[in-house]
Design a protein around this motif. Structure first.
Motif, PDB file in Angstrom:
ATOM      1  N   MET A   1      -5.733  23.021   7.675  1.00 50.21           N
ATOM      2  CA  MET A   1      -6.090  24.177   6.835  1.00 50.21           C
ATOM      3  C   MET A   1      -6.915  25.182   7.615  1.00 50.21           C
ATOM      4  SD  MET A   1      -6.024  25.898   4.155  1.00 50.21           S
ATOM      5  CE  MET A   1      -6.863  27.463   4.016  1.00 50.21           C
ATOM      6  N   ASN A   2      -7.723  24.669   8.542  1.00 48.26           N
ATOM      7  CA  ASN A   2      -8.573  25.575   9.318  1.00 48.26           C
ATOM      8  C   ASN A   2      -7.791  26.685   9.972  1.00 48.26           C
ATOM      9  OD1 ASN A   2     -10.838  24.264   8.679  1.00 48.26           O
ATOM     10  ND2 ASN A   2     -10.778  22.895  10.465  1.00 48.26           N
ATOM     11  N   GLU A   3      -6.488  26.390  10.194  1.00 54.13           N
ATOM     12  CA  GLU A   3      -5.705  27.397  10.908  1.00 54.13           C
ATOM     13  C   GLU A   3      -5.071  28.421   9.970  1.00 54.13           C
ATOM     14  OE1 GLU A   3      -3.150  23.749  10.383  1.00 54.13           O
ATOM     15  OE2 GLU A   3      -5.218  24.161  10.917  1.00 54.13           O
TER      16      GLU A   3
ATOM     17  N   ALA B   1      -0.344  17.305  -6.362  1.00 49.64           N
ATOM     18  CA  ALA B   1      -0.652  17.971  -5.089  1.00 49.64           C
ATOM     19  C   ALA B   1      -1.614  17.131  -4.250  1.00 49.64           C
ATOM     20  CB  ALA B   1      -1.246  19.353  -5.347  1.00 49.64           C
ATOM     21  N   SER B   2      -2.645  16.562  -4.880  1.00 45.88           N
ATOM     22  CA  SER B   2      -3.603  15.781  -4.090  1.00 45.88           C
ATOM     23  C   SER B   2      -2.949  14.484  -3.597  1.00 45.88           C
ATOM     24  CB  SER B   2      -4.890  15.502  -4.863  1.00 45.88           C
ATOM     25  OG  SER B   2      -4.650  14.696  -5.974  1.00 45.88           O
ATOM     26  N   LEU B   3      -2.053  13.918  -4.410  1.00 38.25           N
ATOM     27  CA  LEU B   3      -1.335  12.715  -3.968  1.00 38.25           C
ATOM     28  C   LEU B   3      -0.476  13.005  -2.744  1.00 38.25           C
ATOM     29  CD1 LEU B   3       0.071  10.800  -7.059  1.00 38.25           C
ATOM     30  CD2 LEU B   3      -1.448   9.935  -5.290  1.00 38.25           C
ATOM     31  N   GLU B   4       0.295  14.117  -2.824  1.00 41.06           N
ATOM     32  CA  GLU B   4       1.166  14.452  -1.677  1.00 41.06           C
ATOM     33  C   GLU B   4       0.340  14.748  -0.438  1.00 41.06           C
ATOM     34  OE1 GLU B   4       4.620  16.820  -2.077  1.00 41.06           O
ATOM     35  OE2 GLU B   4       5.146  15.987  -4.036  1.00 41.06           O
TER      36      GLU B   4
ATOM     37  N   MET C   1      -8.358  26.861  -3.323  1.00 41.86           N
ATOM     38  CA  MET C   1      -7.391  26.249  -2.401  1.00 41.86           C
ATOM     39  C   MET C   1      -8.111  25.762  -1.153  1.00 41.86           C
ATOM     40  SD  MET C   1      -4.193  25.618  -1.801  1.00 41.86           S
ATOM     41  CE  MET C   1      -2.935  26.701  -2.426  1.00 41.86           C
ATOM     42  N   GLU C   2      -8.970  26.625  -0.608  1.00 43.35           N
ATOM     43  CA  GLU C   2      -9.715  26.279   0.602  1.00 43.35           C
ATOM     44  C   GLU C   2     -10.581  25.044   0.392  1.00 43.35           C
ATOM     45  OE1 GLU C   2     -11.783  29.150   3.715  1.00 43.35           O
ATOM     46  OE2 GLU C   2     -12.159  29.675   1.646  1.00 43.35           O
ATOM     47  N   LYS C   3     -11.291  25.034  -0.745  1.00 43.41           N
ATOM     48  CA  LYS C   3     -12.211  23.927  -1.023  1.00 43.41           C
ATOM     49  C   LYS C   3     -11.452  22.602  -1.185  1.00 43.41           C
ATOM     50  CE  LYS C   3     -15.759  22.292  -4.123  1.00 43.41           C
ATOM     51  NZ  LYS C   3     -16.206  22.258  -5.512  1.00 43.41           N
ATOM     52  N   GLU C   4     -10.367  22.640  -1.938  1.00 44.46           N
ATOM     53  CA  GLU C   4      -9.577  21.420  -2.143  1.00 44.46           C
ATOM     54  C   GLU C   4      -9.088  20.873  -0.798  1.00 44.46           C
ATOM     55  OE1 GLU C   4      -8.859  19.730  -4.876  1.00 44.46           O
ATOM     56  OE2 GLU C   4      -8.799  21.056  -6.608  1.00 44.46           O
ATOM     57  N   LEU C   5      -8.572  21.767   0.047  1.00 44.06           N
ATOM     58  CA  LEU C   5      -8.012  21.321   1.323  1.00 44.06           C
ATOM     59  C   LEU C   5      -9.110  20.842   2.266  1.00 44.06           C
ATOM     60  CD1 LEU C   5      -5.359  24.145   1.774  1.00 44.06           C
ATOM     61  CD2 LEU C   5      -4.916  21.775   1.123  1.00 44.06           C
ATOM     62  N   ARG C   6     -10.267  21.493   2.185  1.00 44.15           N
ATOM     63  CA  ARG C   6     -11.378  21.102   3.054  1.00 44.15           C
ATOM     64  C   ARG C   6     -11.884  19.710   2.669  1.00 44.15           C
ATOM     65  NH1 ARG C   6     -14.631  25.039   1.969  1.00 44.15           N
ATOM     66  NH2 ARG C   6     -15.949  23.899   0.543  1.00 44.15           N
ATOM     67  N   VAL C   7     -12.156  19.524   1.373  1.00 44.44           N
ATOM     68  CA  VAL C   7     -12.721  18.248   0.927  1.00 44.44           C
ATOM     69  C   VAL C   7     -11.737  17.097   1.146  1.00 44.44           C
ATOM     70  CG1 VAL C   7     -13.541  16.960  -1.082  1.00 44.44           C
ATOM     71  CG2 VAL C   7     -14.269  19.323  -0.744  1.00 44.44           C
ATOM     72  N   LEU C   8     -10.499  17.287   0.718  1.00 42.20           N
ATOM     73  CA  LEU C   8      -9.509  16.214   0.886  1.00 42.20           C
ATOM     74  C   LEU C   8      -9.184  16.017   2.363  1.00 42.20           C
ATOM     75  CD1 LEU C   8      -7.144  17.076  -2.117  1.00 42.20           C
ATOM     76  CD2 LEU C   8      -8.704  15.146  -1.980  1.00 42.20           C
ATOM     77  N   GLY C   9      -9.111  17.119   3.106  1.00 44.74           N
ATOM     78  CA  GLY C   9      -8.803  17.062   4.541  1.00 44.74           C
ATOM     79  C   GLY C   9      -9.903  16.345   5.317  1.00 44.74           C
ATOM     80  N   ASN C  10     -11.174  16.704   5.038  1.00 43.62           N
ATOM     81  CA  ASN C  10     -12.282  16.027   5.719  1.00 43.62           C
ATOM     82  C   ASN C  10     -12.274  14.545   5.413  1.00 43.62           C
ATOM     83  OD1 ASN C  10     -13.208  18.347   6.822  1.00 43.62           O
ATOM     84  ND2 ASN C  10     -14.927  18.622   5.421  1.00 43.62           N
ATOM     85  N   ALA C  11     -12.013  14.234   4.146  1.00 43.55           N
ATOM     86  CA  ALA C  11     -12.013  12.833   3.740  1.00 43.55           C
ATOM     87  C   ALA C  11     -10.999  12.048   4.556  1.00 43.55           C
ATOM     88  CB  ALA C  11     -11.703  12.721   2.254  1.00 43.55           C
ATOM     89  N   LEU C  12      -9.843  12.638   4.782  1.00 46.06           N
ATOM     90  CA  LEU C  12      -8.791  11.891   5.465  1.00 46.06           C
ATOM     91  C   LEU C  12      -8.900  11.945   6.983  1.00 46.06           C
ATOM     92  CD1 LEU C  12      -5.754  12.713   3.163  1.00 46.06           C
ATOM     93  CD2 LEU C  12      -7.080  10.621   3.268  1.00 46.06           C
TER      94      LEU C  12
END
Ligand SMILES: Nc1ncnc2c1ncn2[C@@H]1O[C@H](COP(=O)(O)OP(=O)(O)O)[C@@H](O)[C@H]1O
Ligand SMILES: O=C(OP(=O)(O)O)[C@H](O)COP(=O)(O)O
Length: 394
Positions: A1-3, A375-378, A172-183
């Motif tokens: 997402m950072n990109e 979306a979060s599952l995928e 969108m940014e927050k969801e991707l950041r939080v889920l992305g960092n977690a993974l």
């Protein structure tokens, strides 16, 4: 997402902005019954207003299958947004065309307009190029804040992004950041709890999580395919026969990787799918024939809670039992309580788990409640989300 470019990387001052949001909210008798998704989009809308943009909001509601359905018009949503933001929100009865053109021509900087349900048009779900162009023609910039619909490649979530500058909104940014960092870079111990009923939908998530977590806790209806794979009888409990071999493979993979694969040790079985069912608490190796396991038992709740309390990061997707029935709600309630009490960072993956956390009154104690179920599952499964991929790179 950072990109991917975000709303702060593009000039929206005084511009017409087509902002795709996920206002697919529960409704009853023409009233919005849960406005979580509407409130979640407000930071982006507020920012656009402050920048003096003309804010053109678009969303789907339900699954009207390409034609206008009266009960799925967005008027109640416009009313709720207007109340929440304490400002006028103009609503059109179409999503493009002369009425919309006229309404946009009347807009001044900072005005907010909500288009009609984009799924009233057959081209939306087909990601029709013409419809995508029609949407793009309405605005100068595209902002996608609809995380809950980011796994859909539709005209207003994907197609439009190929025609005008396209960036992610704050949600969108927050969801991707939080889920992305977690993974990607999780604090450890990292625990995932997967429950619910849809074995087929979640089997890929379980596979991907085994590569990442320290503890993988299984509960809910999908647990019993794994219990069966361990060689125990499961009576009338939920079973996905053709996934037994996969379940065996995953348990083997977890063992090889040193992942603590945690299964229920006891369960509540019922003789009927109702609140009035007769129930018994039995150990996992003693599920009687003709009975159905409908919740995890007290020993399992204690075991799961201990792991949750000793974890630094916990992701939860899917209830532990049939929580809609009071008789079988304790497992889900117990796990929600443990998540409420842990010092670890807690992420709820949308859908029924979010509904359960809300119902039992723990939502304020969670660190992140995702607005997207599918979306979060995928995303957790490691799949690309088309609504994100289509946005402009930084
Ligand atoms: N042991 C069980 N047997 C049958 N259904 C179950 C069981 N445990 C949970 N469920 C059901 O699973 C449903 C939620 O499943 P799912 O849609 O996969 O979760 P989510 O929406 O959180 O992703 C709930 O309606 C719940 O009643
Ligand atoms: O509610 C939604 O999905 P979710 O229930 O999986 O979170 C989204 O708005 C997507 O809707 P859709 O599944 O009809 O494409």
């Amino acid at each position: 997402m950072n990109e991917k470019k975000s709303i702060q990387n593009v000039d929206v001052k005084g511009k017409k902005v087509f902002c795709r949001v996920d206002f697919n909210v529960p409704m009853q008798d023409g009233e919005v019954t849960d406005d979580t998704r509407i409130r979640a989009a407000i930071p982006t809308i507020q920012y656009l207003i402050e920048q003096g943009a003309k804010v053109i909001l678009a969303s789907h509601l339900g699954r009207p299958k390409g034609e206008a359905v009266e009960e799925l018009r967005l008027d109640p949503v416009a009313k709720r947004l207007s109340n929440l933001m304490d400002r006028t929100v103009t609503k059109t009865d179409e999503a493009y065309g002369s009425e919309v053109d006229e309404a946009i021509s009347q807009m001044e900087s900072g005005d907010v307009l909500l288009l009609e349900n984009v799924r009233f048009y057959p081209g939306e779900e087909k990601n029709d190029a013409e419809l995508a162009k029609q949407f793009a023609n309405l605005a100068d910039v595209y902002v996608n804040d609809a995380f809950g619909a980011a796994h859909r490649a539709h005209a207003s979530t994907e197609g439009i992004a190929h025609h005008i500058p396209a960036v992610a909104g704050y949600l969108m940014e927050k969801e991707l950041r939080v889920l992305g960092n977690a993974l990607q870079d999780p604090d450890r111990p990292f625990t995932a709890i997967i429950g619910g009923a849809k074995v087929k939908d979640k089997i890929g998530v379980i596979d991907n999580l085994i590569d990442k977590v320290d503890n993988l806790i299984i509960g809910g209806g999908l647990a019993y395919t794994f219990v069966k794979a361990q060689g125990y009888e499961i009576g009338k409990s939920l079973l996905e026969e053709d996934k037994i071999e996969t379940a065996k493979e995953y348990m083997k993979k977890a063992e090889e990787k040193g992942v603590n694969f945690v299964m229920p040790v006891d369960v509540i079985v019922g003789d009927d799918f109702s609140n009035d069912a007769n129930t018994q608490t039995v150990d996992i190796n003693s599920i009687p024939a003709d009975w159905e396991a409908m919740d995890i038992g007290p020993k399992s709740i204690e075991k799961y809670s201990d792991i949750v309390k000793n974890s630094k990061l916990i992701i939860w997707n899917g209830p532990m039992g049939v929580f809609e029935l009071e008789t079988f709600a304790n497992g889900t309630k117990g796990v929600a309580e443990a998540l409420g009490q842990t010092e670890g960072y807690t992420v709820i993956g949308g859908g029924d788990s979010a509904a359960a956390v809300e119902k039992f009154g723990y939502s304020d104690q969670m660190d992140h409640m995702s607005t997207g179920g599918g979306a979060s599952l995928e995303f957790m499964e490691g799949k690309d989300l088309p609504g994100v991929v289509a946005l402009n790179d930084k």
